[in-house]
Motif scaffolding. Sequence first.
Motif, PDB file in Angstrom:
ATOM      1  N   UNK A 153      -8.984   4.149  10.645  1.00 55.39           N
ATOM      2  CA  UNK A 153      -8.098   3.723  11.744  1.00 55.39           C
ATOM      3  C   UNK A 153      -7.502   2.354  11.437  1.00 55.39           C
ATOM      4  N   UNK A 154      -8.074   1.671  10.429  1.00 59.04           N
ATOM      5  CA  UNK A 154      -7.627   0.318  10.092  1.00 59.04           C
ATOM      6  C   UNK A 154      -6.671   0.322   8.894  1.00 59.04           C
ATOM      7  N   UNK A 155      -5.971  -0.803   8.707  1.00 54.95           N
ATOM      8  CA  UNK A 155      -5.093  -0.949   7.536  1.00 54.95           C
ATOM      9  C   UNK A 155      -4.761  -2.416   7.316  1.00 54.95           C
ATOM     10  N   UNK A 156      -5.785  -3.205   7.008  1.00 58.43           N
ATOM     11  CA  UNK A 156      -5.530  -4.648   6.875  1.00 58.43           C
ATOM     12  C   UNK A 156      -5.444  -5.099   5.418  1.00 58.43           C
ATOM     13  N   UNK A 157      -6.520  -4.872   4.652  1.00 58.04           N
ATOM     14  CA  UNK A 157      -6.516  -5.319   3.260  1.00 58.04           C
ATOM     15  C   UNK A 157      -6.738  -4.151   2.316  1.00 58.04           C
ATOM     16  N   UNK A 158      -6.753  -4.460   1.019  1.00 62.99           N
ATOM     17  CA  UNK A 158      -7.036  -3.426   0.034  1.00 62.99           C
ATOM     18  C   UNK A 158      -7.003  -4.036  -1.351  1.00 62.99           C
ATOM     19  N   UNK A 159      -7.869  -3.560  -2.242  1.00 62.52           N
ATOM     20  CA  UNK A 159      -7.906  -4.084  -3.598  1.00 62.52           C
ATOM     21  C   UNK A 159      -7.793  -2.957  -4.609  1.00 62.52           C
ATOM     22  N   UNK A 160      -7.169  -3.268  -5.756  1.00 60.05           N
ATOM     23  CA  UNK A 160      -7.035  -2.288  -6.837  1.00 60.05           C
ATOM     24  C   UNK A 160      -7.386  -2.991  -8.141  1.00 60.05           C
ATOM     25  N   UNK A 161      -8.326  -2.419  -8.888  1.00 57.38           N
ATOM     26  CA  UNK A 161      -8.656  -2.986 -10.200  1.00 57.38           C
ATOM     27  C   UNK A 161      -8.321  -1.957 -11.265  1.00 57.38           C
ATOM     28  N   UNK A 162      -7.346  -2.266 -12.084  1.00 59.09           N
ATOM     29  CA  UNK A 162      -6.944  -1.387 -13.186  1.00 59.09           C
ATOM     30  C   UNK A 162      -6.128  -2.199 -14.177  1.00 59.09           C
ATOM     31  N   UNK A 163      -6.104  -1.749 -15.446  1.00 54.81           N
ATOM     32  CA  UNK A 163      -5.220  -2.413 -16.413  1.00 54.81           C
ATOM     33  C   UNK A 163      -3.932  -1.598 -16.613  1.00 54.81           C
ATOM     34  N   UNK A 164      -3.797  -0.514 -15.844  1.00 59.75           N
ATOM     35  CA  UNK A 164      -2.624   0.345 -15.977  1.00 59.75           C
ATOM     36  C   UNK A 164      -1.613  -0.018 -14.886  1.00 59.75           C
ATOM     37  N   UNK A 165      -0.485  -0.590 -15.315  1.00 58.47           N
ATOM     38  CA  UNK A 165       0.497  -1.137 -14.382  1.00 58.47           C
ATOM     39  C   UNK A 165       1.061  -0.096 -13.418  1.00 58.47           C
ATOM     40  N   UNK A 166       1.455   1.056 -13.944  1.00 60.33           N
ATOM     41  CA  UNK A 166       2.083   2.039 -13.065  1.00 60.33           C
ATOM     42  C   UNK A 166       1.063   2.596 -12.075  1.00 60.33           C
ATOM     43  N   UNK A 167      -0.173   2.736 -12.514  1.00 61.28           N
ATOM     44  CA  UNK A 167      -1.235   3.214 -11.621  1.00 61.28           C
ATOM     45  C   UNK A 167      -1.421   2.205 -10.481  1.00 61.28           C
ATOM     46  N   UNK A 168      -1.442   0.932 -10.838  1.00 62.69           N
ATOM     47  CA  UNK A 168      -1.652  -0.119  -9.838  1.00 62.69           C
ATOM     48  C   UNK A 168      -0.570  -0.060  -8.764  1.00 62.69           C
ATOM     49  N   UNK A 169       0.688   0.042  -9.190  1.00 59.93           N
ATOM     50  CA  UNK A 169       1.771   0.036  -8.199  1.00 59.93           C
ATOM     51  C   UNK A 169       1.822   1.336  -7.415  1.00 59.93           C
ATOM     52  N   UNK A 170       1.500   2.465  -8.087  1.00 61.10           N
ATOM     53  CA  UNK A 170       1.502   3.739  -7.368  1.00 61.10           C
ATOM     54  C   UNK A 170       0.486   3.694  -6.225  1.00 61.10           C
TER      55      UNK A 170
END
Length: 499
Positions: free
Chosen positions: A427-444
Amino acid sequence: MPTTLVPVSKNAAKFISTPKKMLINGEWVEAASGERKETRNPATGEVLTTFPEGGVEDIDRAVASARKAFEEGPWPKIKPNERAKLLLNLADLMEENCEELSHLETLDNGGPIGVTAAFVDLSVNNLRYFAGWATKVTGETIPVSNPGNVFNYTRREPLGVIGGITPWNGPLYMAILKLSAPLATGNTVVLNPASLTPLTALRLGELVQEAGFPDGVVNIVTGSGSKAGARLSEHPDVDKITFTGSTAVGKQIIQASAGNVKKVSLELGGKSAHIIFADANYEQALENAANAVFFNSGQACIAGSRLFVENKIYDQFMSDLADYAEKNFTIGNGFDQSAMMGPLISAKQKDQVLGYIDIGQKEGGEVLFGGDATESEFANGHFVKPTVLANITNDMTIAREEIFGPVVSGMPFKDIDEVIKLANQSIYGLGGGISTTNLSKAHRVAHGLRTGNIWINTYNLLDPATPYGGFKQSGLGRENGKTAIDMLTEEKSIWVNLD
Ligand code: NDP
Protein backbone atom coordinates in the motif's frame (compact mmCIF):
# COMPACT_ATOMS: atom_id res chain seq x y z
CA MET A 1 34.82 -2.62 30.24
CA PRO A 2 32.59 0.35 31.21
CA THR A 3 31.47 2.50 28.28
CA THR A 4 32.92 6.02 28.03
CA LEU A 5 30.34 8.58 27.00
CA VAL A 6 31.03 11.95 25.37
CA PRO A 7 29.99 14.53 28.00
CA VAL A 8 26.79 16.44 27.29
CA SER A 9 27.72 19.95 26.12
CA LYS A 10 27.42 22.71 28.72
CA ASN A 11 24.82 24.57 26.65
CA ALA A 12 22.64 21.49 26.16
CA ALA A 13 22.89 20.70 29.88
CA LYS A 14 21.94 24.30 30.70
CA PHE A 15 18.97 24.19 28.30
CA ILE A 16 17.45 21.15 29.98
CA SER A 17 18.19 22.42 33.49
CA THR A 18 15.04 24.56 33.46
CA PRO A 19 11.40 23.72 32.64
CA LYS A 20 10.65 24.80 29.08
CA LYS A 21 7.94 27.12 27.75
CA MET A 22 6.46 27.40 24.26
CA LEU A 23 6.60 30.25 21.75
CA ILE A 24 3.44 32.16 20.83
CA ASN A 25 3.52 35.64 19.30
CA GLY A 26 7.13 36.17 20.28
CA GLU A 27 6.57 35.29 23.95
CA TRP A 28 7.59 32.20 25.90
CA VAL A 29 4.41 31.04 27.61
CA GLU A 30 2.80 28.22 29.60
CA ALA A 31 -0.18 26.25 28.28
CA ALA A 32 -3.54 27.89 29.03
CA SER A 33 -4.43 24.80 31.07
CA GLY A 34 -1.19 25.09 33.07
CA GLU A 35 -0.52 21.38 32.33
CA ARG A 36 3.02 20.15 31.76
CA LYS A 37 4.54 16.96 30.39
CA GLU A 38 7.89 15.22 30.87
CA THR A 39 10.33 14.33 28.14
CA ARG A 40 12.67 11.38 28.78
CA ASN A 41 15.99 10.10 27.50
CA PRO A 42 15.17 6.90 25.56
CA ALA A 43 18.65 5.46 26.30
CA THR A 44 18.28 5.67 30.09
CA GLY A 45 14.63 6.37 30.87
CA GLU A 46 15.65 9.50 32.83
CA VAL A 47 13.44 12.60 32.80
CA LEU A 48 15.22 15.40 30.92
CA THR A 49 12.89 18.31 31.60
CA THR A 50 9.22 19.29 31.32
CA PHE A 51 7.32 21.33 28.74
CA PRO A 52 3.81 22.80 28.38
CA GLU A 53 0.99 20.50 27.32
CA GLY A 54 -0.63 22.92 24.86
CA GLY A 55 -4.19 22.32 23.69
CA VAL A 56 -7.02 23.90 21.73
CA GLU A 57 -6.82 27.33 23.36
CA ASP A 58 -3.06 27.57 22.81
CA ILE A 59 -3.32 26.54 19.16
CA ASP A 60 -6.07 29.15 18.69
CA ARG A 61 -3.82 31.85 20.16
CA ALA A 62 -0.90 30.76 18.00
CA VAL A 63 -2.99 30.69 14.82
CA ALA A 64 -4.36 34.17 15.60
CA SER A 65 -0.82 35.42 16.09
CA ALA A 66 0.37 33.81 12.83
CA ARG A 67 -2.62 35.29 10.97
CA LYS A 68 -1.93 38.76 12.38
CA ALA A 69 1.74 38.49 11.44
CA PHE A 70 0.78 37.35 7.93
CA GLU A 71 -1.66 40.19 7.34
CA GLU A 72 -0.64 43.12 9.49
CA GLY A 73 2.81 42.72 10.93
CA PRO A 74 6.02 43.76 9.26
CA TRP A 75 6.20 40.31 7.58
CA PRO A 76 4.10 41.04 4.44
CA LYS A 77 6.14 44.22 3.81
CA ILE A 78 9.49 42.50 4.21
CA LYS A 79 11.26 42.24 0.85
CA PRO A 80 12.25 38.82 -0.51
CA ASN A 81 15.97 39.49 -0.02
CA GLU A 82 15.32 40.38 3.64
CA ARG A 83 13.40 37.10 4.09
CA ALA A 84 16.39 35.34 2.57
CA LYS A 85 18.70 37.11 5.03
CA LEU A 86 16.58 35.99 8.00
CA LEU A 87 16.74 32.37 6.82
CA LEU A 88 20.50 32.69 6.33
CA ASN A 89 20.83 34.19 9.83
CA LEU A 90 18.98 31.18 11.23
CA ALA A 91 21.21 28.78 9.27
CA ASP A 92 24.34 30.52 10.64
CA LEU A 93 23.01 30.36 14.20
CA MET A 94 22.23 26.67 13.84
CA GLU A 95 25.71 26.05 12.51
CA GLU A 96 27.23 27.95 15.45
CA ASN A 97 25.13 25.94 17.88
CA CYS A 98 25.53 22.61 16.09
CA GLU A 99 26.97 20.75 19.08
CA GLU A 100 24.23 21.91 21.44
CA LEU A 101 21.46 21.05 18.96
CA SER A 102 22.97 17.66 18.22
CA HIS A 103 23.35 16.85 21.92
CA LEU A 104 19.79 17.96 22.71
CA GLU A 105 18.52 15.74 19.89
CA THR A 106 20.54 12.77 21.12
CA LEU A 107 19.25 13.26 24.66
CA ASP A 108 15.68 13.49 23.43
CA ASN A 109 15.47 10.91 20.64
CA GLY A 110 18.51 8.71 21.24
CA GLY A 111 20.29 8.92 17.88
CA PRO A 112 24.11 8.67 17.90
CA ILE A 113 25.71 12.13 18.10
CA GLY A 114 27.31 11.64 14.67
CA VAL A 115 23.85 11.10 13.18
CA THR A 116 22.18 13.98 15.02
CA ALA A 117 25.05 16.31 14.01
CA ALA A 118 24.54 15.21 10.38
CA PHE A 119 20.86 16.14 10.73
CA VAL A 120 21.90 19.62 11.93
CA ASP A 121 24.07 19.96 8.79
CA LEU A 122 21.19 18.80 6.60
CA SER A 123 18.94 21.37 8.28
CA VAL A 124 21.46 24.19 7.76
CA ASN A 125 21.77 23.24 4.06
CA ASN A 126 18.02 23.17 3.75
CA LEU A 127 17.64 26.69 5.16
CA ARG A 128 20.36 28.02 2.87
CA TYR A 129 18.82 26.37 -0.19
CA PHE A 130 15.38 27.85 0.51
CA ALA A 131 16.87 31.24 1.42
CA GLY A 132 18.03 31.24 -2.22
CA TRP A 133 14.47 30.64 -3.40
CA ALA A 134 13.01 33.65 -1.54
CA THR A 135 14.12 36.00 -4.35
CA LYS A 136 13.16 33.65 -7.18
CA VAL A 137 9.45 33.00 -6.73
CA THR A 138 8.14 34.37 -10.01
CA GLY A 139 4.98 34.25 -12.11
CA GLU A 140 4.69 34.10 -15.89
CA THR A 141 3.40 36.26 -18.70
CA ILE A 142 0.95 34.21 -20.73
CA PRO A 143 0.45 34.68 -24.50
CA VAL A 144 -3.39 34.65 -24.49
CA SER A 145 -5.44 34.49 -27.74
CA ASN A 146 -8.49 36.54 -26.75
CA PRO A 147 -9.77 39.24 -29.10
CA GLY A 148 -8.76 42.80 -28.25
CA ASN A 149 -5.66 44.11 -26.61
CA VAL A 150 -5.54 42.02 -23.45
CA PHE A 151 -2.69 40.85 -21.38
CA ASN A 152 -2.40 38.09 -18.77
CA TYR A 153 0.20 37.41 -16.15
CA THR A 154 0.46 35.28 -13.01
CA ARG A 155 1.78 35.91 -9.54
CA ARG A 156 2.80 33.34 -6.95
CA GLU A 157 1.55 34.46 -3.55
CA PRO A 158 1.99 32.85 -0.13
CA LEU A 159 -0.85 30.62 1.11
CA GLY A 160 -1.11 32.24 4.56
CA VAL A 161 -0.84 30.35 7.85
CA ILE A 162 0.86 26.96 7.61
CA GLY A 163 0.44 24.34 10.35
CA GLY A 164 3.45 22.02 10.66
CA ILE A 165 3.18 18.72 12.55
CA THR A 166 6.35 16.68 13.03
CA PRO A 167 7.28 13.16 14.23
CA TRP A 168 9.97 12.05 16.67
CA ASN A 169 12.31 10.23 14.31
CA GLY A 170 14.22 13.26 13.02
CA PRO A 171 12.73 16.08 15.06
CA LEU A 172 15.01 19.01 14.20
CA TYR A 173 15.29 18.29 10.48
CA MET A 174 11.52 17.75 10.26
CA ALA A 175 10.92 21.07 12.03
CA ILE A 176 13.22 22.80 9.52
CA LEU A 177 11.30 21.23 6.62
CA LYS A 178 8.15 22.79 8.07
CA LEU A 179 9.80 26.23 8.35
CA SER A 180 12.28 26.72 5.48
CA ALA A 181 10.17 26.64 2.31
CA PRO A 182 7.05 28.08 4.00
CA LEU A 183 8.97 31.09 5.34
CA ALA A 184 10.95 31.57 2.11
CA THR A 185 7.64 31.94 0.27
CA GLY A 186 6.27 34.48 2.77
CA ASN A 187 3.94 32.29 4.84
CA THR A 188 3.74 32.25 8.64
CA VAL A 189 3.92 29.04 10.67
CA VAL A 190 2.48 27.28 13.72
CA LEU A 191 4.61 24.24 14.53
CA ASN A 192 3.41 21.38 16.74
CA PRO A 193 6.39 19.07 17.43
CA ALA A 194 6.03 15.43 18.51
CA SER A 195 5.38 15.10 22.24
CA LEU A 196 8.19 12.59 22.65
CA THR A 197 10.86 14.97 21.29
CA PRO A 198 10.07 18.67 21.79
CA LEU A 199 13.54 19.91 22.82
CA THR A 200 15.24 20.87 19.56
CA ALA A 201 12.10 22.58 18.24
CA LEU A 202 11.99 24.71 21.40
CA ARG A 203 15.69 25.60 21.12
CA LEU A 204 15.07 26.40 17.46
CA GLY A 205 12.37 28.86 18.60
CA GLU A 206 15.04 30.78 20.53
CA LEU A 207 17.29 30.84 17.46
CA VAL A 208 14.39 32.02 15.27
CA GLN A 209 14.03 35.01 17.61
CA GLU A 210 17.77 35.64 17.67
CA ALA A 211 17.83 35.52 13.84
CA GLY A 212 15.41 38.46 13.82
CA PHE A 213 12.12 37.00 12.57
CA PRO A 214 9.22 39.29 13.59
CA ASP A 215 6.94 38.12 16.41
CA GLY A 216 4.18 35.73 15.34
CA VAL A 217 5.88 34.60 12.11
CA VAL A 218 6.98 31.36 13.81
CA ASN A 219 4.98 29.92 16.71
CA ILE A 220 5.92 26.67 18.41
CA VAL A 221 3.17 24.99 20.40
CA THR A 222 4.03 21.82 22.28
CA GLY A 223 1.24 19.45 23.25
CA SER A 224 -0.20 16.14 22.19
CA GLY A 225 -1.19 15.49 18.61
CA SER A 226 -4.60 14.24 19.63
CA LYS A 227 -5.43 17.70 21.06
CA ALA A 228 -3.06 20.39 19.77
CA GLY A 229 -2.31 18.66 16.43
CA ALA A 230 -5.95 17.79 15.84
CA ARG A 231 -7.02 21.40 16.50
CA LEU A 232 -4.37 22.72 14.13
CA SER A 233 -5.57 20.31 11.43
CA GLU A 234 -9.20 21.38 11.68
CA HIS A 235 -8.59 25.08 12.40
CA PRO A 236 -10.67 27.26 10.07
CA ASP A 237 -7.94 29.91 9.84
CA VAL A 238 -5.07 27.60 8.87
CA ASP A 239 -4.47 27.49 5.11
CA LYS A 240 -2.32 24.39 4.88
CA ILE A 241 -1.12 21.50 7.02
CA THR A 242 2.24 20.00 6.30
CA PHE A 243 2.62 16.75 8.20
CA THR A 244 5.17 13.98 8.62
CA GLY A 245 4.11 10.86 10.51
CA SER A 246 2.02 7.74 10.27
CA THR A 247 -0.43 6.98 7.48
CA ALA A 248 -3.20 6.50 10.07
CA VAL A 249 -2.84 10.06 11.39
CA GLY A 250 -2.37 11.36 7.83
CA LYS A 251 -5.85 10.04 7.01
CA GLN A 252 -7.29 11.82 10.07
CA ILE A 253 -5.65 15.05 8.93
CA ILE A 254 -7.26 14.76 5.50
CA GLN A 255 -10.66 14.42 7.18
CA ALA A 256 -9.99 17.29 9.60
CA SER A 257 -8.86 19.56 6.77
CA ALA A 258 -12.18 19.27 4.91
CA GLY A 259 -13.90 21.98 7.00
CA ASN A 260 -12.14 24.88 5.28
CA VAL A 261 -10.75 22.89 2.31
CA LYS A 262 -7.21 23.26 3.62
CA LYS A 263 -4.33 22.28 1.49
CA VAL A 264 -2.44 19.28 2.82
CA SER A 265 1.04 17.86 2.29
CA LEU A 266 1.62 14.47 3.87
CA GLU A 267 4.87 12.54 4.26
CA LEU A 268 3.67 9.19 5.58
CA GLY A 269 4.77 5.64 6.18
CA GLY A 270 6.70 3.29 3.95
CA LYS A 271 7.66 -0.32 3.36
CA SER A 272 10.40 0.21 0.87
CA ALA A 273 11.80 -2.53 -1.34
CA HIS A 274 15.56 -2.84 -1.70
CA ILE A 275 16.42 -5.05 -4.66
CA ILE A 276 19.79 -6.80 -4.92
CA PHE A 277 20.69 -8.40 -8.26
CA ALA A 278 23.31 -11.15 -8.46
CA ASP A 279 25.47 -8.92 -10.71
CA ALA A 280 25.69 -6.16 -8.05
CA ASN A 281 28.97 -5.00 -6.54
CA TYR A 282 28.56 -7.43 -3.63
CA GLU A 283 30.33 -5.49 -0.86
CA GLN A 284 28.66 -2.22 -1.82
CA ALA A 285 25.24 -3.91 -1.95
CA LEU A 286 25.76 -5.42 1.49
CA GLU A 287 26.70 -2.08 3.00
CA ASN A 288 23.79 -0.29 1.29
CA ALA A 289 21.29 -2.97 2.34
CA ALA A 290 22.37 -2.64 5.99
CA ASN A 291 22.45 1.17 6.01
CA ALA A 292 19.10 1.33 4.26
CA VAL A 293 17.32 -0.40 7.12
CA PHE A 294 19.44 0.10 10.25
CA PHE A 295 20.07 3.84 9.90
CA ASN A 296 18.36 5.71 12.78
CA SER A 297 17.58 2.31 14.33
CA GLY A 298 15.18 1.66 11.47
CA GLN A 299 13.00 4.56 12.57
CA ALA A 300 12.91 6.02 9.08
CA CYS A 301 9.97 6.21 6.73
CA ILE A 302 12.29 5.34 3.80
CA ALA A 303 13.84 2.32 5.59
CA GLY A 304 14.59 -0.44 3.05
CA SER A 305 12.79 -3.01 5.18
CA ARG A 306 11.80 -5.44 2.38
CA LEU A 307 15.00 -6.88 0.98
CA PHE A 308 14.57 -8.73 -2.32
CA VAL A 309 17.69 -10.74 -3.23
CA GLU A 310 18.11 -12.61 -6.54
CA ASN A 311 17.74 -16.30 -5.70
CA LYS A 312 21.23 -17.31 -6.97
CA ILE A 313 22.86 -15.32 -4.13
CA TYR A 314 20.00 -15.19 -1.61
CA ASP A 315 21.32 -17.62 1.06
CA GLN A 316 24.86 -16.25 1.02
CA PHE A 317 23.73 -12.62 1.00
CA MET A 318 21.36 -13.05 3.95
CA SER A 319 24.00 -14.85 5.98
CA ASP A 320 26.58 -12.13 5.17
CA LEU A 321 24.06 -9.42 6.05
CA ALA A 322 23.54 -11.00 9.48
CA ASP A 323 27.34 -11.00 10.02
CA TYR A 324 27.61 -7.43 8.76
CA ALA A 325 24.88 -6.28 11.15
CA GLU A 326 26.53 -8.01 14.09
CA LYS A 327 29.99 -6.57 13.37
CA ASN A 328 29.05 -3.04 12.31
CA PHE A 329 25.78 -2.01 13.93
CA THR A 330 26.63 -2.00 17.61
CA ILE A 331 23.89 -0.59 19.78
CA GLY A 332 24.49 1.87 22.59
CA ASN A 333 23.82 5.24 24.17
CA GLY A 334 24.02 7.92 21.48
CA PHE A 335 26.85 9.61 23.45
CA ASP A 336 28.96 6.44 23.10
CA GLN A 337 31.07 7.11 20.00
CA SER A 338 31.33 3.42 19.21
CA ALA A 339 27.54 3.08 18.97
CA MET A 340 26.16 2.89 15.45
CA MET A 341 22.56 2.52 16.59
CA GLY A 342 20.85 4.24 19.52
CA PRO A 343 17.71 3.13 21.32
CA LEU A 344 14.20 3.18 19.92
CA ILE A 345 12.16 6.17 20.96
CA SER A 346 9.95 4.58 23.64
CA ALA A 347 8.98 1.42 25.44
CA LYS A 348 5.84 1.35 23.26
CA GLN A 349 7.92 1.47 20.09
CA LYS A 350 10.21 -1.29 21.41
CA ASP A 351 7.22 -3.49 22.24
CA GLN A 352 5.80 -2.84 18.78
CA VAL A 353 9.05 -3.84 17.09
CA LEU A 354 9.54 -6.96 19.23
CA GLY A 355 5.89 -7.85 18.60
CA TYR A 356 6.51 -7.77 14.84
CA ILE A 357 9.64 -9.93 15.18
CA ASP A 358 7.55 -12.43 17.13
CA ILE A 359 4.77 -12.42 14.53
CA GLY A 360 7.41 -12.83 11.81
CA GLN A 361 8.75 -15.96 13.50
CA LYS A 362 5.27 -17.38 14.12
CA GLU A 363 4.46 -16.90 10.43
CA GLY A 364 7.58 -18.92 9.49
CA GLY A 365 10.42 -16.39 9.45
CA GLU A 366 13.88 -17.29 10.74
CA VAL A 367 15.94 -14.82 12.79
CA LEU A 368 19.52 -14.90 11.45
CA PHE A 369 20.69 -12.17 13.84
CA GLY A 370 19.20 -9.92 16.54
CA GLY A 371 15.67 -10.16 17.83
CA ASP A 372 16.21 -8.42 21.18
CA ALA A 373 18.75 -6.66 23.41
CA THR A 374 19.06 -8.63 26.59
CA GLU A 375 22.30 -7.27 28.12
CA SER A 376 21.80 -5.63 31.52
CA GLU A 377 23.47 -2.35 30.49
CA PHE A 378 20.52 -1.74 28.15
CA ALA A 379 17.85 -2.55 30.73
CA ASN A 380 16.55 1.00 31.25
CA GLY A 381 16.64 2.01 27.58
CA HIS A 382 14.55 0.90 24.62
CA PHE A 383 17.19 -1.02 22.69
CA VAL A 384 16.64 -3.63 19.98
CA LYS A 385 19.56 -5.17 18.08
CA PRO A 386 19.64 -4.98 14.29
CA THR A 387 17.50 -7.91 13.25
CA VAL A 388 17.80 -9.94 10.06
CA LEU A 389 14.95 -12.29 9.14
CA ALA A 390 14.98 -14.84 6.33
CA ASN A 391 12.27 -17.18 4.94
CA ILE A 392 9.84 -14.29 4.57
CA THR A 393 7.20 -14.04 1.87
CA ASN A 394 5.62 -10.84 0.65
CA ASP A 395 2.19 -11.68 2.08
CA MET A 396 3.40 -12.06 5.70
CA THR A 397 2.43 -9.34 8.20
CA ILE A 398 6.07 -8.44 8.73
CA ALA A 399 6.51 -7.78 4.99
CA ARG A 400 3.34 -5.72 4.67
CA GLU A 401 3.18 -3.44 7.72
CA GLU A 402 5.54 -0.61 8.65
CA ILE A 403 7.60 -1.77 11.66
CA PHE A 404 9.66 1.40 12.25
CA GLY A 405 12.51 -0.49 13.87
CA PRO A 406 15.79 -2.18 12.86
CA VAL A 407 14.22 -5.21 11.21
CA VAL A 408 14.83 -6.41 7.67
CA SER A 409 12.83 -9.14 5.93
CA GLY A 410 14.75 -11.02 3.22
CA MET A 411 12.93 -12.53 0.24
CA PRO A 412 14.32 -14.28 -2.88
CA PHE A 413 13.26 -13.44 -6.46
CA LYS A 414 14.01 -14.94 -9.85
CA ASP A 415 13.91 -12.13 -12.45
CA ILE A 416 13.16 -8.45 -13.15
CA ASP A 417 9.48 -8.87 -13.94
CA GLU A 418 8.84 -10.86 -10.80
CA VAL A 419 10.68 -8.45 -8.52
CA ILE A 420 8.95 -5.34 -9.90
CA LYS A 421 5.60 -7.05 -9.27
CA LEU A 422 6.57 -8.11 -5.75
CA ALA A 423 8.03 -4.72 -4.85
CA ASN A 424 4.85 -2.95 -5.98
CA GLN A 425 2.61 -5.25 -3.90
CA SER A 426 2.37 -2.74 -1.07
CA ILE A 427 0.00 0.00 0.00
CA TYR A 428 3.09 2.20 0.38
CA GLY A 429 5.41 3.80 -2.19
CA LEU A 430 8.01 6.00 -0.52
CA GLY A 431 11.53 4.69 -1.11
CA GLY A 432 13.29 1.93 -3.00
CA GLY A 433 16.80 0.68 -3.69
CA ILE A 434 18.37 -1.17 -6.62
CA SER A 435 21.81 -2.76 -6.59
CA THR A 436 23.12 -3.87 -9.97
CA THR A 437 26.02 -3.16 -12.32
CA ASN A 438 23.72 -3.44 -15.35
CA LEU A 439 22.61 0.05 -16.39
CA SER A 440 19.54 -0.85 -18.42
CA LYS A 441 18.33 -3.23 -15.71
CA ALA A 442 18.71 -0.48 -13.11
CA HIS A 443 16.64 2.02 -15.09
CA ARG A 444 14.04 -0.55 -16.13
CA VAL A 445 13.40 -1.39 -12.49
CA ALA A 446 13.52 2.27 -11.40
CA HIS A 447 10.83 3.10 -13.95
CA GLY A 448 8.72 0.10 -12.92
CA LEU A 449 8.63 0.84 -9.19
CA ARG A 450 5.60 2.83 -7.96
CA THR A 451 7.51 4.86 -5.41
CA GLY A 452 8.60 8.47 -4.88
CA ASN A 453 12.34 8.04 -4.25
CA ILE A 454 14.72 5.48 -5.72
CA TRP A 455 18.41 5.00 -5.03
CA ILE A 456 20.57 3.04 -7.47
CA ASN A 457 23.74 1.55 -5.91
CA THR A 458 23.29 3.88 -2.93
CA TYR A 459 20.56 4.65 -0.39
CA ASN A 460 19.24 7.32 2.01
CA LEU A 461 20.58 10.30 0.02
CA LEU A 462 18.59 13.49 0.48
CA ASP A 463 19.16 17.00 -0.85
CA PRO A 464 17.02 20.12 -0.48
CA ALA A 465 17.04 20.55 -4.27
CA THR A 466 15.33 17.22 -5.01
CA PRO A 467 11.60 16.65 -4.45
CA TYR A 468 10.80 14.23 -1.65
CA GLY A 469 7.48 12.45 -1.13
CA GLY A 470 5.48 9.33 -1.70
CA PHE A 471 3.22 7.47 -4.10
CA LYS A 472 0.08 5.63 -2.90
CA GLN A 473 -0.53 5.73 0.87
CA SER A 474 2.96 7.10 1.52
CA GLY A 475 1.75 10.62 1.05
CA LEU A 476 0.42 13.60 -0.77
CA GLY A 477 2.57 16.31 -2.32
CA ARG A 478 6.31 16.86 -2.11
CA GLU A 479 8.74 18.63 0.17
CA ASN A 480 12.01 20.16 -1.08
CA GLY A 481 12.95 21.34 -4.54
CA LYS A 482 10.96 23.70 -6.71
CA THR A 483 7.86 21.56 -6.17
CA ALA A 484 7.78 22.68 -2.53
CA ILE A 485 7.72 26.33 -3.64
CA ASP A 486 4.76 25.63 -5.94
CA MET A 487 2.95 23.76 -3.16
CA LEU A 488 3.34 26.64 -0.69
CA THR A 489 2.08 29.37 -2.98
CA GLU A 490 -1.19 30.16 -4.75
CA GLU A 491 -0.99 30.96 -8.44
CA LYS A 492 -3.05 34.06 -9.29
CA SER A 493 -4.00 34.85 -12.89
CA ILE A 494 -4.41 38.58 -13.64
CA TRP A 495 -6.10 39.95 -16.77
CA VAL A 496 -5.45 43.46 -18.07
CA ASN A 497 -7.28 45.32 -20.82
CA LEU A 498 -4.67 47.51 -22.44
CA ASP A 499 -7.18 49.59 -24.48
P1 NDP B 1 2.00 9.66 14.64
O1 NDP B 1 1.62 9.76 13.23
O2 NDP B 1 0.96 9.34 15.63
O3 NDP B 1 2.69 11.04 15.14
C1 NDP B 1 3.27 12.01 14.30
C2 NDP B 1 2.85 13.40 14.76
O4 NDP B 1 1.43 13.56 14.64
C3 NDP B 1 3.14 13.68 16.24
O5 NDP B 1 3.49 15.03 16.40
C4 NDP B 1 1.81 13.40 16.90
O6 NDP B 1 1.66 14.03 18.15
C5 NDP B 1 0.86 13.98 15.87
N1 NDP B 1 -0.51 13.52 15.95
C6 NDP B 1 -0.99 12.40 16.56
N2 NDP B 1 -2.33 12.34 16.42
C7 NDP B 1 -2.71 13.42 15.72
C8 NDP B 1 -3.96 13.91 15.24
N3 NDP B 1 -5.09 13.26 15.45
N4 NDP B 1 -3.98 15.06 14.54
C9 NDP B 1 -2.85 15.73 14.29
N5 NDP B 1 -1.64 15.32 14.72
C10 NDP B 1 -1.56 14.19 15.42
O7 NDP B 1 3.16 8.65 14.78
P2 NDP B 1 3.65 7.97 16.14
O8 NDP B 1 4.61 8.91 16.70
O9 NDP B 1 2.58 7.55 17.04
O10 NDP B 1 4.27 6.63 15.57
C11 NDP B 1 3.43 5.54 15.20
C12 NDP B 1 3.91 4.90 13.95
O11 NDP B 1 3.83 5.84 12.87
C13 NDP B 1 5.36 4.49 13.94
O12 NDP B 1 5.56 3.28 14.53
C14 NDP B 1 5.65 4.48 12.47
O13 NDP B 1 5.21 3.29 11.91
C15 NDP B 1 4.85 5.63 11.95
N6 NDP B 1 5.62 6.87 11.80
C16 NDP B 1 6.04 7.22 10.58
C17 NDP B 1 6.81 8.34 10.43
C18 NDP B 1 7.32 8.75 9.11
O14 NDP B 1 8.28 9.51 9.03
N7 NDP B 1 6.73 8.30 8.03
C19 NDP B 1 7.21 9.18 11.54
C20 NDP B 1 6.67 8.74 12.81
C21 NDP B 1 5.90 7.62 12.90
P3 NDP B 1 2.16 13.27 19.49
O15 NDP B 1 3.61 13.24 19.40
O16 NDP B 1 1.68 14.13 20.57
O17 NDP B 1 1.51 11.93 19.46
